[in-house]
Design a protein around this motif. Structure first.
Motif, PDB file in Angstrom:
ATOM      1  N   LEU A 112       0.848  -1.192   0.000  1.00 49.30           N
ATOM      2  CA  LEU A 112       0.000   0.000   0.000  1.00 49.30           C
ATOM      3  C   LEU A 112       0.883   1.241   0.000  1.00 49.30           C
ATOM      4  O   LEU A 112       1.928   1.281   0.669  1.00 49.30           O
ATOM      5  N   THR A 113       0.452   2.239  -0.752  1.00 52.41           N
ATOM      6  CA  THR A 113       1.229   3.481  -0.831  1.00 52.41           C
ATOM      7  C   THR A 113       0.553   4.585  -0.036  1.00 52.41           C
ATOM      8  O   THR A 113      -0.664   4.574   0.161  1.00 52.41           O
ATOM      9  N   LYS A 114       1.355   5.534   0.395  1.00 51.19           N
ATOM     10  CA  LYS A 114       0.823   6.655   1.173  1.00 51.19           C
ATOM     11  C   LYS A 114       1.533   7.937   0.763  1.00 51.19           C
ATOM     12  O   LYS A 114       2.624   7.917   0.180  1.00 51.19           O
ATOM     13  N   ALA A 115       0.900   9.065   1.062  1.00 52.30           N
ATOM     14  CA  ALA A 115       1.507  10.380   0.848  1.00 52.30           C
ATOM     15  C   ALA A 115       1.191  11.257   2.047  1.00 52.30           C
ATOM     16  O   ALA A 115       0.081  11.208   2.597  1.00 52.30           O
ATOM     17  N   LEU A 116       2.170  12.039   2.457  1.00 55.94           N
ATOM     18  CA  LEU A 116       2.015  12.935   3.599  1.00 55.94           C
ATOM     19  C   LEU A 116       2.055  14.372   3.082  1.00 55.94           C
ATOM     20  O   LEU A 116       3.070  14.830   2.555  1.00 55.94           O
ATOM     21  N   LEU A 117       0.935  15.070   3.215  1.00 54.80           N
ATOM     22  CA  LEU A 117       0.834  16.449   2.739  1.00 54.80           C
ATOM     23  C   LEU A 117       0.794  17.400   3.923  1.00 54.80           C
ATOM     24  O   LEU A 117      -0.247  17.567   4.570  1.00 54.80           O
ATOM     25  N   ILE A 118       1.939  17.993   4.216  1.00 51.81           N
ATOM     26  CA  ILE A 118       2.027  18.949   5.323  1.00 51.81           C
ATOM     27  C   ILE A 118       2.853  20.144   4.876  1.00 51.81           C
ATOM     28  O   ILE A 118       3.600  20.078   3.896  1.00 51.81           O
ATOM     29  N   GLY A 119       2.715  21.253   5.577  1.00 55.10           N
ATOM     30  CA  GLY A 119       3.483  22.446   5.249  1.00 55.10           C
ATOM     31  C   GLY A 119       4.956  22.272   5.563  1.00 55.10           C
ATOM     32  O   GLY A 119       5.353  21.381   6.318  1.00 55.10           O
ATOM     33  N   GLY A 120       5.766  23.130   4.960  1.00 54.51           N
ATOM     34  CA  GLY A 120       7.201  23.075   5.205  1.00 54.51           C
ATOM     35  C   GLY A 120       7.936  22.089   4.328  1.00 54.51           C
ATOM     36  O   GLY A 120       9.149  21.917   4.472  1.00 54.51           O
ATOM     37  N   VAL A 121       7.206  21.401   3.434  1.00 56.14           N
ATOM     38  CA  VAL A 121       7.804  20.418   2.525  1.00 56.14           C
ATOM     39  C   VAL A 121       7.516  20.869   1.095  1.00 56.14           C
ATOM     40  O   VAL A 121       6.460  21.445   0.813  1.00 56.14           O
ATOM     41  N   SER A 122       8.435  20.562   0.193  1.00 59.28           N
ATOM     42  CA  SER A 122       8.308  20.993  -1.197  1.00 59.28           C
ATOM     43  C   SER A 122       7.046  20.435  -1.851  1.00 59.28           C
ATOM     44  O   SER A 122       6.716  19.258  -1.707  1.00 59.28           O
ATOM     45  N   PHE A 123       6.331  21.297  -2.589  1.00 57.87           N
ATOM     46  CA  PHE A 123       5.157  20.857  -3.356  1.00 57.87           C
ATOM     47  C   PHE A 123       5.563  19.835  -4.411  1.00 57.87           C
ATOM     48  O   PHE A 123       4.816  18.906  -4.706  1.00 57.87           O
ATOM     49  N   LYS A 124       6.735  20.011  -4.984  1.00 58.63           N
ATOM     50  CA  LYS A 124       7.169  19.148  -6.087  1.00 58.63           C
ATOM     51  C   LYS A 124       7.267  17.687  -5.646  1.00 58.63           C
ATOM     52  O   LYS A 124       6.824  16.778  -6.342  1.00 58.63           O
ATOM     53  N   GLU A 125       7.849  17.462  -4.467  1.00 55.49           N
ATOM     54  CA  GLU A 125       7.987  16.090  -3.957  1.00 55.49           C
ATOM     55  C   GLU A 125       6.609  15.488  -3.682  1.00 55.49           C
ATOM     56  O   GLU A 125       6.367  14.307  -3.972  1.00 55.49           O
ATOM     57  N   GLN A 126       5.712  16.277  -3.098  1.00 53.10           N
ATOM     58  CA  GLN A 126       4.370  15.773  -2.791  1.00 53.10           C
ATOM     59  C   GLN A 126       3.581  15.513  -4.067  1.00 53.10           C
ATOM     60  O   GLN A 126       2.838  14.530  -4.152  1.00 53.10           O
ATOM     61  N   ASP A 127       3.737  16.382  -5.074  1.00 55.36           N
ATOM     62  CA  ASP A 127       3.047  16.174  -6.358  1.00 55.36           C
ATOM     63  C   ASP A 127       3.475  14.867  -7.008  1.00 55.36           C
ATOM     64  O   ASP A 127       2.652  14.151  -7.588  1.00 55.36           O
ATOM     65  N   ALA A 128       4.766  14.554  -6.897  1.00 53.79           N
ATOM     66  CA  ALA A 128       5.281  13.323  -7.514  1.00 53.79           C
ATOM     67  C   ALA A 128       4.636  12.087  -6.889  1.00 53.79           C
ATOM     68  O   ALA A 128       4.298  11.123  -7.593  1.00 53.79           O
ATOM     69  N   LEU A 129       4.430  12.115  -5.561  1.00 56.63           N
ATOM     70  CA  LEU A 129       3.783  10.981  -4.889  1.00 56.63           C
ATOM     71  C   LEU A 129       2.325  10.846  -5.317  1.00 56.63           C
ATOM     72  O   LEU A 129       1.833   9.747  -5.571  1.00 56.63           O
ATOM     73  N   ILE A 130       1.612  11.978  -5.381  1.00 54.27           N
ATOM     74  CA  ILE A 130       0.193  11.950  -5.749  1.00 54.27           C
ATOM     75  C   ILE A 130       0.012  11.463  -7.190  1.00 54.27           C
ATOM     76  O   ILE A 130      -0.921  10.719  -7.500  1.00 54.27           O
ATOM     77  N   ASP A 131       0.912  11.887  -8.078  1.00 54.78           N
ATOM     78  CA  ASP A 131       0.805  11.506  -9.491  1.00 54.78           C
ATOM     79  C   ASP A 131       0.912   9.996  -9.685  1.00 54.78           C
ATOM     80  O   ASP A 131       0.324   9.442 -10.622  1.00 54.78           O
ATOM     81  N   ARG A 132       1.662   9.338  -8.819  1.00 53.42           N
ATOM     82  CA  ARG A 132       1.815   7.876  -8.942  1.00 53.42           C
ATOM     83  C   ARG A 132       0.598   7.136  -8.403  1.00 53.42           C
ATOM     84  O   ARG A 132       0.437   5.943  -8.639  1.00 53.42           O
ATOM     85  N   GLY A 133      -0.213   7.832  -7.634  1.00 47.33           N
ATOM     86  CA  GLY A 133      -1.387   7.200  -7.033  1.00 47.33           C
ATOM     87  C   GLY A 133      -1.087   6.716  -5.628  1.00 47.33           C
ATOM     88  O   GLY A 133      -0.077   6.036  -5.407  1.00 47.33           O
ATOM     89  N   VAL A 134      -1.958   7.071  -4.662  1.00 49.63           N
ATOM     90  CA  VAL A 134      -1.738   6.669  -3.267  1.00 49.63           C
ATOM     91  C   VAL A 134      -3.012   6.034  -2.704  1.00 49.63           C
ATOM     92  O   VAL A 134      -4.124   6.433  -3.046  1.00 49.63           O
ATOM     93  N   ASP A 135      -2.797   5.054  -1.862  1.00 46.83           N
ATOM     94  CA  ASP A 135      -3.930   4.414  -1.170  1.00 46.83           C
ATOM     95  C   ASP A 135      -4.352   5.228   0.039  1.00 46.83           C
ATOM     96  O   ASP A 135      -5.545   5.317   0.352  1.00 46.83           O
ATOM     97  N   VAL A 136      -3.377   5.807   0.721  1.00 48.11           N
ATOM     98  CA  VAL A 136      -3.655   6.566   1.946  1.00 48.11           C
ATOM     99  C   VAL A 136      -3.063   7.961   1.805  1.00 48.11           C
ATOM    100  O   VAL A 136      -1.868   8.120   1.523  1.00 48.11           O
ATOM    101  N   LEU A 137      -3.898   8.961   1.999  1.00 45.96           N
ATOM    102  CA  LEU A 137      -3.441  10.353   1.973  1.00 45.96           C
ATOM    103  C   LEU A 137      -3.610  10.927   3.372  1.00 45.96           C
ATOM    104  O   LEU A 137      -4.727  10.985   3.899  1.00 45.96           O
TER     105      LEU A 137
END
Length: 518
Positions: free
Chosen positions: A102-127
């Motif tokens: 299972l894949t996950k992505a952590l969306l919080i402030g203080g982290v680059s949008f680019k890294e978070q966008d890359a995780l979301i683009d691959r598809g995540v089971d848990v956000l």
């Protein structure tokens, strides 16, 4: 006794639980997991440190084991009020999905949008996200929430209390109506519960402890302290804090010191380090990388004392915290429950001490009302206790006695009672006497002649002219006589009256018709 193996969880999840060393679920887990596995909405209420996070992560992982994620469309969503809590939930998913893909992505402030966008683009089971950063991604067109099957709001009361209501409502409007929704919190006030009724559909309410209870294994106490001077309050409170830390000795393995304001967090941490204590601050204004580094140091034992604002009060799981010090009495009584809930976790013993100044006694009373118990008072050597109810009167007498004997108190009526032509200055005794025998309201009428005399003095001419204008505007002698009559002692007064006196111009005596005819 119920075991995890009796809860119909996925075998791979059970294996990960066994690796973590858990065999028996906590009451909130045993009560919530069966309903969550059936797809029902859940409203979970339990005090902190009772395993609420696992009560929604375990059934969510089991449900997500079947199916696969699509790009930019997460299958589940967990909302958290702070970055630290969101990061902790992500750690739980990593721990319990070690045998699953299972894949996950952590969306919080203080982290680059680019890294978070890359995780979301691959598809995540848990956000896992904080509301602000989640909406930022949505507004940039990088995220769709139409595929969410399970939605969790962790620390629901804190989310709503922090002003996230508009964001929460908007996020819910972006998710499917058929989603499963779970709310978890340590407290659930009536007004918060009313709001949750809008978001949940026929929820199963799991309440394993009385609302807003504190752990029975936490020893609580409060130091009632009165500062010697207002400008010394901060430094004296910091001295008391150091005294409390020293008193615990080796029993204090690590501790969290909570302050109400971010500025006090920085000042207190700096003060502790100055006196040789191993301390570091954490609050919302610090960079995320710095906050993460500080928390990691506190968790692995390299940092002994964490000075924090309420950003660290909710949901942070550091099992071995031995002490919690409330440098300030929290403004919201519910925050006290969450603050001291950082110690005494997982059945361990803990200790919580609070410093209370006189202006915080109302907040202290609210806390005691909420937890339905009186917090024991702790007496410290050399510390002046806060005054009791009758103290303000006593303090007033002390202040009165503290005035120099040679300087009499200034009377506001002194300058008014003196006549302009007085030649000698009255003695202090005379002033005191005059204040004691000040005329009552009914004796104030004869002041008009004094004003008339004052009008003859050249230096008071502007004032006299103002008095004349006021008298003329009101109809002259009638008004003056009326005020004398009301006084009771002004009748039969022969002295000159300010204004027109007894002379009344003839045109004023004419009626309206007579004036018109003339």
């Amino acid at each position: 006794m119920t075991k995890f193996s009796d809860l119909d969880l996925d075998p791979k999840v059970l294996k990960a639980i066994a690796d973590a060393g858990y065999e028996t679920p906590t009451p909130i887990q045993a009560g919530a997991i069966p309903h969550a596995l059936k797809g029902k909405d859940v409203l979970g209420i339990a005090q902190t440190g009772t395993g609420k996070t696992a009560s929604f992560t375990l059934p969510m992982i089991t449900r997500l084991a079947k199916g696969r994620a699509r790009a930019r469309m997460p299958r589940s969503l967990v909302l958290c009020p702070t970055r630290e809590l969101a990061a902790q939930v992500a750690e739980n998913f990593d721990q319990y999905t070690k045998y699953m893909k299972l894949t996950k992505a952590l969306l919080i402030g203080g982290v680059s949008f680019k890294e978070q966008d890359a995780l979301i683009d691959r598809g995540v089971d848990v956000l896992i996200a904080t509301p602000g950063r989640l909406l930022d991604h949505f507004e940039r067109g990088k995220l769709l929430l139409t595929g969410v099957e399970v939605m969790v709001v962790d620390e629901a009361d804190r989310m709503l209390d922090m002003g996230f209501i508009p964001d929460i409502e908007r996020i819910f409007s972006l998710t499917p109506f058929t989603r499963q929704t779970m709310f978890y919190s340590a407290t659930m006030a009536p007004e918060i519960e009313r709001i949750t009724n809008t978001f949940l559909s026929a929820p199963e309410r799991i309440e394993v402890a009385r609302q807003a209870t504190t752990g029975e294994n936490i020893e609580q106490s409060v130091v009632m302290y009165k500062p010697s001077r207002k400008d010394r309050e901060g430094s004296e409170k910091r001295r008391i804090l150091r005294q409390l830390i020293d008193m615990e000795g080796e029993a204090l393995t690590n501790a969290i010191v909570f302050c109400n304001r971010k500025t006090d967090v920085d000042v207190t941490a700096k003060s502790l380090k100055k006196y040789g204590y191993d301390a570091a601050p954490i609050h919302g204004d610090l960079d995320q990388s710095h906050r993460t580094k500080t928390l990691d140091g506190f968790r692995d034992g390299s940092l002994k004392i964490l000075v924090a604002s309420d950003v660290a009060a909710r949901g942070l799981d550091v099992p071995s915290v031995s002490h919690v010090f409330n440098f300030d009495v929290p403004s919201h009584s519910e925050d006290y429950v969450h603050r001291i809930g950082r110690t005494g976790r997982a059945g361990r013993k803990g200790k919580a001490v609070m410093i209370c100044v006189p202006r915080d006694e109302k907040n202290l009373a609210d806390i005691e009302k909420l937890v339905e118990r009186e917090i024991p008072r702790l007496e410290l050597p050399g510390v002046k206790s806060a005054p009791k109810a009758e103290a303000p009167e006593t303090a007033g007498e002390e202040a009165k006695d503290a005035k120099p004997e040679g300087k009499p108190s200034r009377s506001r009526t002194r300058s008014r009672s003196r006549k302009p032509n007085e030649e000698q200055t009255p003695t202090p005794e005379a002033v005191t006497e005059a204040a004691a025998e000040a005329p009552k309201a009914e004796d104030k009428a004869p002041a008009a002649p004094a004003k008339a005399e004052a009008a003859e003095q050249p230096r008071n001419e502007p004032k006299a002219e103002r008095n004349d204008r006021q008298d003329n505007r009101g109809g002259g002698s009638d008004r003056s006589r009326g005020s004398s009559s009301r006084g009771g002692k002004g009748r039969g007064n022969d002295k000159a009256v300010v204004g027109m006196g007894d002379h009344l111009p003839s045109f004023i005596a004419l009626s309206f018709d007579e004036r018109r005819a003339s």
